[in-house]
Design an enzyme around this catalytic site. Sequence first.
Site, PDB file in Angstrom:
ATOM      1  N   GLU A   1       0.878  -1.153  -0.153  1.00 18.24           N
ATOM      2  CA  GLU A   1      -0.141   0.264  -0.138  1.00 18.24           C
ATOM      3  C   GLU A   1       0.905   1.174   0.059  1.00 18.24           C
ATOM      4  O   GLU A   1       0.738   2.287  -0.745  1.00 18.24           O
ATOM      5  CB  GLU A   1      -1.042  -0.038   1.248  1.00 18.24           C
ATOM      6  CG  GLU A   1      -2.081  -0.933   0.878  1.00 18.24           C
ATOM      7  CD  GLU A   1      -2.979  -1.134   2.143  1.00 18.24           C
ATOM      8  OE1 GLU A   1      -2.642  -0.357   3.304  1.00 18.24           O
ATOM      9  OE2 GLU A   1      -3.764  -1.911   2.070  1.00 18.24           O
TER      10      GLU A   1
ATOM     11  N   ASP B   1       0.905   7.129   5.161  1.00 17.28           N
ATOM     12  CA  ASP B   1      -0.336   6.588   4.664  1.00 17.28           C
ATOM     13  C   ASP B   1      -1.149   5.874   5.934  1.00 17.28           C
ATOM     14  O   ASP B   1      -1.053   4.648   6.114  1.00 17.28           O
ATOM     15  CB  ASP B   1      -0.173   5.773   3.471  1.00 17.28           C
ATOM     16  CG  ASP B   1      -1.565   4.820   2.878  1.00 17.28           C
ATOM     17  OD1 ASP B   1      -2.491   5.450   3.293  1.00 17.28           O
ATOM     18  OD2 ASP B   1      -1.350   4.018   2.109  1.00 17.28           O
TER      19      ASP B   1
END
Length: 282
Positions: free
Chosen positions: A178, A202
Amino acid sequence: MALKFAAAADTMGIDLGTSKCCAAVNRRNGIEAVALDYKGERLLPSFVSFDEKKPICGNLVIDRLRNFSNFTVFDSKRIIGRKMGDIVLEEIWPFGIIEKDGKIFMSVKKVNGKGCVSAEEVAAILLKKVKEESEKFQGKKLADVVITVPAAFTKAQKDATIEAAKLAGFKEVKLLPEPIAAAFAYFINRPIPNNSTVLLFDLGGGTLDVCIFKIINDQICIISNTGDSKLGGRDFDTILINHFKNQLSTKYNITLLSKRNYQMMTTCQKIKETLSVMDKSL
């Protein structure tokens, strides 16, 4: 990092999130996100309910959560590929966690009685829904997929995610960390000077990922990526839920009924998502 498929036009990308899913496909004018939910929204809440013969998912489940919570499963990404000792049980979960022959299942009420479902099966239901809506949008079958996974996912969790994708009908499955996916997205939308070093943070619905990358000759060079798959926006929800429950109990002597817990959960999510810099409400 290069990802190659036999036919790129038949490939799609999916963010199988703890709290919400999203997807993108390759169009003539470039990459475009797909409307996945029945309200036309591009984000599909990762909620699955078994109160009908065919499982349903998304906002439709959330809208009915108050009356059908015992039929509902969510947070499956925090369970998939894990052992019992690695799972942190959440008080808000309306389902139970059981172990059979070394495999983890969620105990949930179904339309034909109580049953068990694995996190892989739940993920497959979500992925199948995303696949179907994306195929409608594209007007053709999509056989291959790139799915983003947390940087801290173990091999078992990655294998379980691939298994879910296969159950959903995908033929070829690639996994992309990710934070690296976020780095690609950041780089595409912004020109970054050569030799720049970027720290990308993130924070998702259920996981936290951090990536450090450097730009060398207009290419992303990943220096490091790591994360915590047990920390995310859902944990902020839990803090808010406990805060308001405490306020109701200590100030007003109110104890929430179990079916009201989910109304509290969705309300706290909205509060978190609509934070402002105002000192007080109007």
